[in-house]
Design a protein around this motif. Sequence first.
Motif, short mmCIF file in Angstrom:
data_model
loop_
_atom_site.label_atom_id
_atom_site.label_comp_id
_atom_site.label_asym_id
_atom_site.label_seq_id
_atom_site.Cartn_x
_atom_site.Cartn_y
_atom_site.Cartn_z
N GLU A 1 -5.49 12.51 -2.57
CA GLU A 1 -4.63 11.34 -2.42
C GLU A 1 -5.45 10.09 -2.71
O GLU A 1 -6.55 9.92 -2.19
CB GLU A 1 -4.06 11.26 -1.00
CG GLU A 1 -2.91 12.21 -0.74
CD GLU A 1 -2.17 11.88 0.55
OE1 GLU A 1 -2.71 11.07 1.33
OE2 GLU A 1 -1.08 12.43 0.76
N VAL A 2 -4.91 9.24 -3.57
CA VAL A 2 -5.56 7.98 -3.91
C VAL A 2 -4.75 6.85 -3.27
O VAL A 2 -3.52 6.78 -3.44
CB VAL A 2 -5.61 7.78 -5.44
CG1 VAL A 2 -6.27 6.44 -5.78
CG2 VAL A 2 -6.38 8.93 -6.10
N LEU A 3 -5.42 6.00 -2.50
CA LEU A 3 -4.76 4.85 -1.91
C LEU A 3 -4.47 3.84 -3.02
O LEU A 3 -5.38 3.40 -3.72
CB LEU A 3 -5.64 4.21 -0.84
CG LEU A 3 -5.12 2.91 -0.21
CD1 LEU A 3 -3.82 3.17 0.55
CD2 LEU A 3 -6.17 2.30 0.71
N ARG A 4 -3.20 3.48 -3.18
CA ARG A 4 -2.80 2.52 -4.21
C ARG A 4 -2.44 1.20 -3.53
O ARG A 4 -1.59 1.17 -2.65
CB ARG A 4 -1.63 3.06 -5.02
CG ARG A 4 -1.18 2.15 -6.15
CD ARG A 4 -0.24 2.88 -7.09
NE ARG A 4 0.90 3.46 -6.39
CZ ARG A 4 1.75 4.33 -6.94
NH1 ARG A 4 1.59 4.71 -8.19
NH2 ARG A 4 2.75 4.83 -6.23
N ARG B 1 0.83 -1.19 0.00
CA ARG B 1 0.00 0.00 0.00
C ARG B 1 0.87 1.25 0.00
O ARG B 1 1.87 1.32 0.72
CB ARG B 1 -0.92 0.04 1.24
CG ARG B 1 -1.86 -1.15 1.34
CD ARG B 1 -2.56 -1.16 2.70
NE ARG B 1 -3.40 -2.33 2.86
CZ ARG B 1 -4.71 -2.34 2.67
NH1 ARG B 1 -5.32 -1.21 2.31
NH2 ARG B 1 -5.42 -3.43 2.82
N ASP B 2 0.47 2.22 -0.81
CA ASP B 2 1.04 3.55 -0.75
C ASP B 2 -0.01 4.52 -1.29
O ASP B 2 -1.15 4.13 -1.52
CB ASP B 2 2.37 3.65 -1.51
CG ASP B 2 2.21 3.37 -2.99
OD1 ASP B 2 1.08 3.09 -3.44
OD2 ASP B 2 3.22 3.43 -3.72
N THR B 3 0.36 5.77 -1.49
CA THR B 3 -0.60 6.74 -2.00
C THR B 3 -0.02 7.44 -3.21
O THR B 3 1.21 7.55 -3.36
CB THR B 3 -0.97 7.80 -0.94
OG1 THR B 3 0.22 8.47 -0.49
CG2 THR B 3 -1.67 7.15 0.25
N VAL B 4 -0.91 7.88 -4.08
CA VAL B 4 -0.52 8.66 -5.24
C VAL B 4 -1.39 9.90 -5.28
O VAL B 4 -2.58 9.84 -4.98
CB VAL B 4 -0.68 7.83 -6.54
CG1 VAL B 4 -2.09 7.32 -6.71
CG2 VAL B 4 -0.26 8.64 -7.76
N ARG B 5 -0.82 11.04 -5.60
CA ARG B 5 -1.54 12.31 -5.62
C ARG B 5 -2.07 12.57 -7.03
O ARG B 5 -1.41 12.30 -8.03
CB ARG B 5 -0.65 13.45 -5.15
CG ARG B 5 -0.13 13.25 -3.73
CD ARG B 5 0.50 14.51 -3.19
NE ARG B 5 -0.49 15.55 -2.94
CZ ARG B 5 -1.22 15.62 -1.83
NH1 ARG B 5 -1.09 14.72 -0.87
NH2 ARG B 5 -2.08 16.61 -1.67
N ARG C 1 -9.58 4.53 -4.07
CA ARG C 1 -8.64 3.40 -3.96
C ARG C 1 -8.38 2.84 -5.34
O ARG C 1 -9.31 2.53 -6.09
CB ARG C 1 -9.23 2.33 -3.04
CG ARG C 1 -8.43 1.02 -3.01
CD ARG C 1 -9.05 0.04 -2.06
NE ARG C 1 -8.46 -1.29 -2.20
CZ ARG C 1 -8.17 -2.08 -1.16
NH1 ARG C 1 -8.41 -1.67 0.06
NH2 ARG C 1 -7.65 -3.28 -1.36
#
Length: 259
Positions: free
Chosen positions: A32-35, A19-23, A54
């Motif tokens: 922020e989108v949870l990837r 899991r990480d995030t992408v803006r 997500r």
Amino acid sequence: MSRTLRRLLSPSPPPAMQRDTVRLRLDDAEIEVLRVRDPRARRIKLSVDERGARLTLPLRASLSMGERFLEQHRGWLAQQLRHYRSDRMPAPLVPGEPGQLPLRGELLPLHWQEGRYAKLDIDAQGACVQWPARGTPAMLQRLLREFYEAQTRADLGQWLPRYLPGLPRAPTRIRLKVMSSQWGSLAPDGSMALDLALVLGHPAAFEYVLVHELCHLLQANHSPAFWHEVEQRFPAWREQRDYFHLEGRRLKAMLRQLL
């Protein structure tokens, strides 16, 4: 078999989710989108709920493929996020503060009274909670769940006598659950499960789900014969199915927020 050979032949544990995030910039705001890289995923998927957006990636998908997918679905994502704006969701309940309680397609005004034990009732003003001085968040969640379960069983007690006579048998039992995606299910043993969020929505939509699952006692499929049985008992089923397409995620989100 030697220990080394046994280790080599044993199936390796599946990779853990990453899991990480992408803006991403949408209109005038950056989100922020949870990837999530999920070993079980078979395709790239974008979903939205009250917690945000997500992006789910299968192991074979690259990060650049995920970013392109986000760009391609930018308009859809903005629309879904607007659907979950705070003005469409009642504020979380805070003991002692006036609030709103969702029930049967309405938001009932909620007020509080001091009491020796926790109790939730419907009254002429809406809903009233008797609340002890040492009440806890866990106590409130338990009270809400018991309340919604009682309201759900009251509705079932009203509708079931109308539909059971035309069926080969009654469900062996009915369980009320918090379901992530489904609204109901019927197991091979005849036990029925219904989503507790149904009681938050319009009663006609809840009744349709009940009829839908009861008809699986006649047809354990979604064949034309099954839909004929539904049509005979609930002619307005298409309208209620459309209601769930529009409001279903919000109903489930409200229940998660409450419980």
